[in-house]
Design a protein around this motif. Structure first.
Motif, PDB file in Angstrom:
ATOM      1  N   ILE A  21       0.857  -1.164   0.000  1.00 44.39           N
ATOM      2  CA  ILE A  21       0.000   0.000   0.000  1.00 44.39           C
ATOM      3  C   ILE A  21       0.895   1.216   0.000  1.00 44.39           C
ATOM      4  N   ALA A  22       0.341   2.352  -0.382  1.00 45.01           N
ATOM      5  CA  ALA A  22       1.129   3.579  -0.385  1.00 45.01           C
ATOM      6  C   ALA A  22       1.566   3.888   1.030  1.00 45.01           C
ATOM      7  N   TRP A 155      -8.423 -10.166   5.556  1.00 47.10           N
ATOM      8  CA  TRP A 155      -8.364 -11.465   4.890  1.00 47.10           C
ATOM      9  C   TRP A 155      -9.092 -11.327   3.555  1.00 47.10           C
ATOM     10  N   ARG A 156      -8.377 -10.766   2.593  1.00 42.93           N
ATOM     11  CA  ARG A 156      -8.901 -10.554   1.243  1.00 42.93           C
ATOM     12  C   ARG A 156      -7.723 -10.533   0.293  1.00 42.93           C
ATOM     13  N   ASP A 157      -8.014 -10.488  -1.023  1.00 47.39           N
ATOM     14  CA  ASP A 157      -6.905 -10.334  -1.947  1.00 47.39           C
ATOM     15  C   ASP A 157      -6.411  -8.892  -1.908  1.00 47.39           C
ATOM     16  N   GLN A 158      -5.269  -8.660  -2.506  1.00 44.41           N
ATOM     17  CA  GLN A 158      -4.605  -7.368  -2.377  1.00 44.41           C
ATOM     18  C   GLN A 158      -5.488  -6.219  -2.857  1.00 44.41           C
ATOM     19  N   GLN A 159      -6.190  -6.408  -3.970  1.00 46.78           N
ATOM     20  CA  GLN A 159      -7.019  -5.337  -4.502  1.00 46.78           C
ATOM     21  C   GLN A 159      -8.172  -5.008  -3.561  1.00 46.78           C
ATOM     22  N   ASP A 160      -8.860  -6.022  -3.069  1.00 46.70           N
ATOM     23  CA  ASP A 160     -10.008  -5.793  -2.190  1.00 46.70           C
ATOM     24  C   ASP A 160      -9.587  -5.274  -0.816  1.00 46.70           C
ATOM     25  N   ALA A 161      -8.381  -5.610  -0.400  1.00 49.83           N
ATOM     26  CA  ALA A 161      -7.923  -5.215   0.930  1.00 49.83           C
ATOM     27  C   ALA A 161      -7.271  -3.842   0.956  1.00 49.83           C
ATOM     28  N   PHE A 162      -7.053  -3.243  -0.194  1.00 47.00           N
ATOM     29  CA  PHE A 162      -6.232  -2.028  -0.279  1.00 47.00           C
ATOM     30  C   PHE A 162      -6.692  -0.935   0.685  1.00 47.00           C
ATOM     31  N   VAL A 180       0.358  -6.404  10.334  1.00 51.21           N
ATOM     32  CA  VAL A 180       0.686  -7.676   9.706  1.00 51.21           C
ATOM     33  C   VAL A 180      -0.280  -7.920   8.557  1.00 51.21           C
ATOM     34  N   GLN A 181       0.252  -8.007   7.370  1.00 49.89           N
ATOM     35  CA  GLN A 181      -0.593  -8.189   6.188  1.00 49.89           C
ATOM     36  C   GLN A 181      -0.916  -9.667   5.957  1.00 49.89           C
ATOM     37  N   LEU A 182      -2.134  -9.929   5.473  1.00 49.67           N
ATOM     38  CA  LEU A 182      -2.584 -11.303   5.238  1.00 49.67           C
ATOM     39  C   LEU A 182      -2.913 -11.578   3.778  1.00 49.67           C
ATOM     40  N   THR A 183      -2.830 -10.575   2.919  1.00 48.73           N
ATOM     41  CA  THR A 183      -3.296 -10.748   1.538  1.00 48.73           C
ATOM     42  C   THR A 183      -2.536 -11.829   0.788  1.00 48.73           C
ATOM     43  N   ASP A 184      -1.244 -11.964   1.046  1.00 45.96           N
ATOM     44  CA  ASP A 184      -0.475 -12.981   0.322  1.00 45.96           C
ATOM     45  C   ASP A 184      -0.900 -14.384   0.730  1.00 45.96           C
ATOM     46  N   ILE A 185      -1.298 -14.561   1.999  1.00 43.81           N
ATOM     47  CA  ILE A 185      -1.786 -15.866   2.435  1.00 43.81           C
ATOM     48  C   ILE A 185      -3.143 -16.142   1.800  1.00 43.81           C
ATOM     49  N   PHE A 186      -4.006 -15.127   1.753  1.00 43.54           N
ATOM     50  CA  PHE A 186      -5.325 -15.271   1.133  1.00 43.54           C
ATOM     51  C   PHE A 186      -5.184 -15.733  -0.317  1.00 43.54           C
ATOM     52  N   GLU A 187      -4.202 -15.164  -1.026  1.00 48.10           N
ATOM     53  CA  GLU A 187      -4.018 -15.455  -2.444  1.00 48.10           C
ATOM     54  C   GLU A 187      -3.236 -16.746  -2.686  1.00 48.10           C
ATOM     55  N   ARG A 188      -2.688 -17.323  -1.638  1.00 50.18           N
ATOM     56  CA  ARG A 188      -1.860 -18.520  -1.777  1.00 50.18           C
ATOM     57  C   ARG A 188      -2.726 -19.740  -2.084  1.00 50.18           C
ATOM     58  N   ALA A 189      -2.322 -20.506  -3.047  1.00 49.16           N
ATOM     59  CA  ALA A 189      -3.061 -21.722  -3.402  1.00 49.16           C
ATOM     60  C   ALA A 189      -3.114 -22.669  -2.214  1.00 49.16           C
ATOM     61  N   GLY A 190      -4.302 -23.204  -1.944  1.00 50.67           N
ATOM     62  CA  GLY A 190      -4.467 -24.171  -0.872  1.00 50.67           C
ATOM     63  C   GLY A 190      -4.799 -23.588   0.482  1.00 50.67           C
TER      64      GLY A 190
END
Length: 231
Positions: A21-22, A155-162, A180-190
């Protein structure tokens, strides 16, 4: 405890990614590998206060034990005693959580997980969330001024969580706090799904939004990697 038709669960037993994020002008929040230092009391006890929504309640996990909250509490219990106070209603508006969640003065650590379920489609909704989240952080600082604060992103993808993550980041921008950001975990397969899997909450059926056991495990590890327990 029951507030109207809202049930808040209270119990006494119960990162490492820089935000995309900015960040210009948002100095002071702990990012990257630097952990948030948490001091045990002289008797070895860590008083942990957790304020969250359905995600912290364990929604999406196959059992209560597989939820990230329980995993964090169990891990912090190793090497010392832990006394958690938890507010994590599966169904409750943010306003009720913000106003009614207990924040004990004795808290050694406060973890806030809120924002994933908020709808922000208008400027008014954005300002309402900003005000309510800021009110909660201010109440934490008044009620437990010595407690470090760990703020989990949405707990969303990067765009929705911005927008939500930017608000949370701004509210947690002091040296004693950590975002603590969670977007990368949300987007992670599985980390989510499959739909229809057996789940602890949500009518016993999991969906593709809430984390599955692997997702909850990853969130718990992200939280633990963000902390340094001393004493």
């Amino acid at each position: 405890m029951i507030f109207g038709a809202i049930i808040l669960g209270f119990t006494s037993e119960d990162s490492k990614v820089t935000p995309n994020i900015a960040t210009s002008g948002r100095a002071g929040v702990q990012l990257g590998p630097a952990p948030l230092t948490v001091h045990r009391r002289q008797n070895g006890t860590t008083f942990v206060t957790i304020v969250g929504d359905a995600l912290a309640a364990g929604r999406g996990a196959s059992s209560f034990e597989e939820g990230f909250r329980r995993k964090v509490v169990d891990a912090l219990r190793v090497g010392g005693r832990i006394d958690p106070v938890v507010t994590a209603p599966p169904e409750a508006p943010l306003s009720a959580i913000v106003s009614d969640a207990p924040i004990p003065e004795r808290s050694s650590l406060v973890i806030v997980e809120l924002g994933s379920l908020e709808r922000i489609e208008t400027q008014q909704q954005e300002e309402e969330f900003r005000q309510r989240y800021s009110d909660l952080i201010a109440r934490v600082k008044v009620s437990a001024p010595a407690a470090p604060l760990l703020c989990l992103g949405a707990w969303r993808d990067q765009q929705d969580a911005f927008i939500i993550d930017a608000i949370i980041y701004d509210a947690c921008s002091t040296d004693q706090n950590k975002f603590v950001q969670l977007t990368d975990i949300f987007e992670r397969a599985g980390s989510r799904g499959p739909a229809g899997r057996p789940a602890y909450l949500g009518g016993g059926i999991g969906d593709v939004f809430y984390p599955n056991d692997a997702g909850h495990e990853a969130i718990a590890q992200r939280v633990l990697d963000s902390l340094s327990i001393e004493g």
